[in-house]
Design an enzyme around this catalytic site. Structure first.
Site, PDB file in Angstrom:
ATOM      1  N   TYR A 114       5.175  13.068 -23.041  1.00  0.00           N
ATOM      2  CA  TYR A 114       4.365  12.510 -24.121  1.00  0.00           C
ATOM      3  C   TYR A 114       2.969  12.105 -23.648  1.00  0.00           C
ATOM      4  O   TYR A 114       1.993  12.235 -24.393  1.00  0.00           O
ATOM      5  CB  TYR A 114       5.088  11.332 -24.799  1.00  0.00           C
ATOM      6  CG  TYR A 114       5.212  10.073 -23.985  1.00  0.00           C
ATOM      7  CD1 TYR A 114       4.253   9.073 -24.062  1.00  0.00           C
ATOM      8  CD2 TYR A 114       6.315   9.856 -23.160  1.00  0.00           C
ATOM      9  CE1 TYR A 114       4.372   7.908 -23.337  1.00  0.00           C
ATOM     10  CE2 TYR A 114       6.445   8.706 -22.431  1.00  0.00           C
ATOM     11  CZ  TYR A 114       5.464   7.715 -22.519  1.00  0.00           C
ATOM     12  OH  TYR A 114       5.588   6.567 -21.786  1.00  0.00           O
ATOM     13  N   LYS A 154      -4.849   4.489 -25.048  1.00  0.00           N
ATOM     14  CA  LYS A 154      -4.373   5.757 -25.620  1.00  0.00           C
ATOM     15  C   LYS A 154      -4.488   5.745 -27.130  1.00  0.00           C
ATOM     16  O   LYS A 154      -4.989   6.685 -27.749  1.00  0.00           O
ATOM     17  CB  LYS A 154      -2.937   5.987 -25.168  1.00  0.00           C
ATOM     18  CG  LYS A 154      -2.222   7.207 -25.758  1.00  0.00           C
ATOM     19  CD  LYS A 154      -1.480   6.932 -27.040  1.00  0.00           C
ATOM     20  CE  LYS A 154      -0.408   5.892 -26.910  1.00  0.00           C
ATOM     21  NZ  LYS A 154       0.750   6.322 -26.131  1.00  0.00           N
ATOM     22  N   HIS A 170       6.103   5.867 -53.839  1.00  0.00           N
ATOM     23  CA  HIS A 170       5.412   7.125 -54.129  1.00  0.00           C
ATOM     24  C   HIS A 170       3.932   6.890 -54.391  1.00  0.00           C
ATOM     25  O   HIS A 170       3.565   5.924 -55.040  1.00  0.00           O
ATOM     26  CB  HIS A 170       6.053   7.770 -55.369  1.00  0.00           C
ATOM     27  CG  HIS A 170       5.556   9.145 -55.655  1.00  0.00           C
ATOM     28  ND1 HIS A 170       5.863  10.227 -54.859  1.00  0.00           N
ATOM     29  CD2 HIS A 170       4.768   9.617 -56.654  1.00  0.00           C
ATOM     30  CE1 HIS A 170       5.293  11.311 -55.355  1.00  0.00           C
ATOM     31  NE2 HIS A 170       4.620  10.962 -56.441  1.00  0.00           N
ATOM     32  N   CYS A 194      -0.675   2.299 -23.487  1.00  0.00           N
ATOM     33  CA  CYS A 194      -0.579   2.294 -24.952  1.00  0.00           C
ATOM     34  C   CYS A 194      -1.888   1.961 -25.658  1.00  0.00           C
ATOM     35  O   CYS A 194      -2.289   2.644 -26.616  1.00  0.00           O
ATOM     36  CB  CYS A 194       0.472   1.284 -25.406  1.00  0.00           C
ATOM     37  SG  CYS A 194       1.930   1.151 -24.365  1.00  0.00           S
ATOM     38  N   PRO A 226       1.104  24.520 -10.999  1.00  0.00           N
ATOM     39  CA  PRO A 226      -0.104  24.723 -10.190  1.00  0.00           C
ATOM     40  C   PRO A 226       0.262  24.860  -8.721  1.00  0.00           C
ATOM     41  O   PRO A 226       1.250  24.286  -8.257  1.00  0.00           O
ATOM     42  CB  PRO A 226      -0.901  23.437 -10.438  1.00  0.00           C
ATOM     43  CG  PRO A 226       0.155  22.398 -10.686  1.00  0.00           C
ATOM     44  CD  PRO A 226       1.273  23.113 -11.410  1.00  0.00           C
ATOM     45  N   GLU A 263       8.687   8.112 -47.930  1.00  0.00           N
ATOM     46  CA  GLU A 263       9.693   8.302 -48.980  1.00  0.00           C
ATOM     47  C   GLU A 263      10.450   9.615 -48.817  1.00  0.00           C
ATOM     48  O   GLU A 263      11.525   9.790 -49.417  1.00  0.00           O
ATOM     49  CB  GLU A 263       9.044   8.266 -50.359  1.00  0.00           C
ATOM     50  CG  GLU A 263       8.242   9.512 -50.718  1.00  0.00           C
ATOM     51  CD  GLU A 263       7.810   9.561 -52.176  1.00  0.00           C
ATOM     52  OE1 GLU A 263       8.623   9.203 -53.054  1.00  0.00           O
ATOM     53  OE2 GLU A 263       6.657   9.966 -52.420  1.00  0.00           O
ATOM     54  N   GLU A 302      -0.339  13.712 -25.412  1.00  0.00           N
ATOM     55  CA  GLU A 302      -1.260  12.790 -26.083  1.00  0.00           C
ATOM     56  C   GLU A 302      -2.680  12.944 -25.545  1.00  0.00           C
ATOM     57  O   GLU A 302      -3.643  12.978 -26.323  1.00  0.00           O
ATOM     58  CB  GLU A 302      -0.777  11.352 -25.906  1.00  0.00           C
ATOM     59  CG  GLU A 302       0.474  11.039 -26.718  1.00  0.00           C
ATOM     60  CD  GLU A 302       1.071   9.686 -26.405  1.00  0.00           C
ATOM     61  OE1 GLU A 302       1.870   9.189 -27.224  1.00  0.00           O
ATOM     62  OE2 GLU A 302       0.753   9.110 -25.336  1.00  0.00           O
ATOM     63  N   CYS A 356       0.327  -0.934 -20.012  1.00  0.00           N
ATOM     64  CA  CYS A 356       0.120  -0.810 -21.457  1.00  0.00           C
ATOM     65  C   CYS A 356      -1.277  -1.219 -21.865  1.00  0.00           C
ATOM     66  O   CYS A 356      -1.986  -0.497 -22.557  1.00  0.00           O
ATOM     67  CB  CYS A 356       1.159  -1.643 -22.211  1.00  0.00           C
ATOM     68  SG  CYS A 356       0.923  -1.660 -23.997  1.00  0.00           S
TER      69      CYS A 356
END
Length: 528
Positions: free
Chosen positions: A233, A98, A501, A95, A286, A506, A237, A90
């Site tokens: 993912y 990234k 808002h 993380c 590939p 929301e 990313e 990480c």
């Protein structure tokens, strides 16, 4: 007179002890660095193999409960020679870097958007990325975290051993140091938290010329035209931020995009990336990677229909999955079983392996989400159960996560497919809507793929089974809803919650159209 009696007793006790053999004496007076448990002597209460997020969290929590703890950590260089410091995937190659590169990509896009809001003299500021400056900034931050992590271990009295560990038996771990010497650590409890590393395909040239997420965040030269092999993912990313930096990016998809995620949302994410100019080669694998005379990489590939093709790239990044780092642990010496299909370790609900006193947390365990916060919480709870009075088990259900693609995807709970499979289509209601982020209006950004849905039970107050969101700052949006879902959120409660808002979060409180109704979920207005 009283002191004379005590002195006489003390001398008699000393005489008795001196007449005993050394082993007997050790039962009464243990060395300061040893632990005595159930008539057995151990040097440590806990040894953790692996200095990533889960292992460190477990070690620090254990020390907080009075345990004597050692942590082993060792990083083998990647096939391209990349290595890093303490902290695990990480911090070093996951993380954190990234997210920093994702943010850099968004900032580049924001520079252009600023002109629409009236900012001047910014037209050229975001035209190119200084790759060496970017990687230096990212690596400097990572090194600072490495340093802070080591200092934190020292301050908390956790012994750090920079060596590669393997089992000698169920209570002894051998640390192989950099100079080749070995150190044996004897412990009552052992936690395996070694994580995993990226896999390479078994094709010519992959290991020699390809890189992975282990390398990209410190790669010395600009990636240029890049082929990302894999559509999980990590692959999406990487392709996303590379395209944001202005590099040509292509994603090669073997089967489906974002396996394990809601497939409607996965298709929306892929479509939004295509809209951004990212290329996709679907149902393609590939077959080889070769270096051209010009120093570029020729990739040959074949699709599911047997049609072959090729293209030339500057960088080939493999993101086809990860392998648990169990091969070097010599688990057979301790009798620990592994899953033959993926080398991961099966554990029970208490994270204990088939061998009492040996546990595993994080990406190395079988059938659990491979996410840093999951490993951290599991490690802490484990330490509390072993050394404190904790009784809570790790709950692996309803874990929120976010995919940091250009248009982010956040989710918590069940996918629509999983809900239908478990409860039946007639018993599941899906509320959905497209929406228009306010910040997209002025720069006229595309809102075509800004979409969210709630998967719920059809009966009663309609308990929410899963929430899914594609749009800006998805992680920030979905995190709060994760607590609500774990607390038994219903559609009745959600619909009667007043939103903030104008925000995109929301939009969940405004959901009222179901897929079953067939009504168009596209809004006409943002404020009514």
């Amino acid at each position: 007179m009283r002191w004379q009696i005590h002195l006489g007793i003390s001398f008699r006790l000393l005489f008795v002890l001196l007449s005993l053999p050394n082993r007997a004496i050790s039962q009464y007076f243990l060395p300061m660095n040893q632990c005595h448990v159930n008539d057995r002597t151990f040097d440590y209460d806990l040894v953790v193999i692996g200095g990533g997020s889960g292992g460190l969290a477990c070690a620090k929590e254990a020390v907080g409960h009075g345990a004597k703890v050692a942590v082993l950590d060792f990083v083998k260089p990647s096939p391209q020679g990349t290595k890093w410091g303490l902290g695990g995937t990480c911090v070093n190659v996951g993380c954190i870097p990234k997210k920093l590169m994702h943010q850099a990509s968004l900032l580049g896009e924001g520079v252009y958007e600023a002109q629409a809001y009236g900012w001047t003299d910014v037209s050229n500021a975001g035209s190119t990325i200084n790759w060496p400056a970017l990687t230096e900034a990212v690596q400097n931050h990572i090194k600072s975290v490495n340093w802070v992590t080591r200092v934190d271990l020292r301050d908390k009295k956790v012994e750090y051993v920079n060596g590669q560990g393997y089992f000698k038996d169920p209570h002894n771990v051998v640390a192989v140091m950099k100079n080749g010497t070995e150190k044996v650590l004897n412990a009552k409890h052992i936690v395996i938290a070694v994580g995993g590393r990226p896999r390479y395909p078994d094709i010519p040239g992959a290991l020699e010329y390809g890189i992975t997420s282990d390398d990209i965040f410190s790669w010395p030269t600009p990636p240029g035209k890049t082929l990302v092999v894999g559509a999980g993912y990590i692959g999406l990313e990487c392709a996303g931020f590379l395209k944001g930096f202005g590099y040509d990016a292509t994603v090669m998809v073997r089967s489906i995009v974002l396996r394990g995620f809601d497939q409607q949302m996965a298709d929306i994410v892929a479509s939004s990336m295509i809209e951004k100019g990212i290329n996709f080669l679907f149902k393609t694998i590939p077959t080889s990677v070769e270096k051209t005379p010009e120093g570029r990489l020729l990739v040959k590939y074949r699709n599911s229909e047997g049609v072959e093709g090729s293209d030339v790239f500057d960088t080939v990044l493999f993101a086809i999955g990860r392998t648990a780092l169990t091969d070097d642990l010599k688990l057979e010496n301790a009798g620990v079983k592994v899953n033959e299909d993926n080398s991961k370790i099966p554990v029970n609900e208490s994270e204990e392996t088939n061998v009492p006193g040996i546990y595993a947390v994080g990406d190395v365990i079988n059938g659990r989400p491979e996410l840093t916060p999951v490993a951290i919480l599991a490690g802490r709870l484990l330490a509390r159960r072993i050394f404190g009075d904790g009784k809570d088990l790790m709950d692996y259900r309803d874990v929120a996560t976010t995919v940091f693609t250009p248009l982010e995807y956040g989710c918590v709970g069940m996918s629509e497919e999983a809900a239908v499979k478990e409860f039946g289509e007639d018993n599941v209601e899906v509320f959905h809507a497209y929406y228009k982020p306010t910040e997209f209006f002025v720069p006229q950004k595309s809102v075509r793929y800004c979409y969210l849905k709630a998967v719920a039970k059809r009966e009663g107050d309609q308990k929410v089974l899963g929430l899914h969101y594609v749009g800006p700052v998805a992680g920030e949006v979905i995190q709060g809803f994760a607590a609500a879902v774990k607390s038994g959120l219903t559609m009745n409660i959600l619909m009667n919650t007043v939103g903030i808002h104008p925000t995109t979060a929301e939009e969940f409180t405004r959901l009222n159209i179901t897929k079953r109704s067939g009504v168009d979920p596209t809004p006409a207005s943002c404020c009514s």
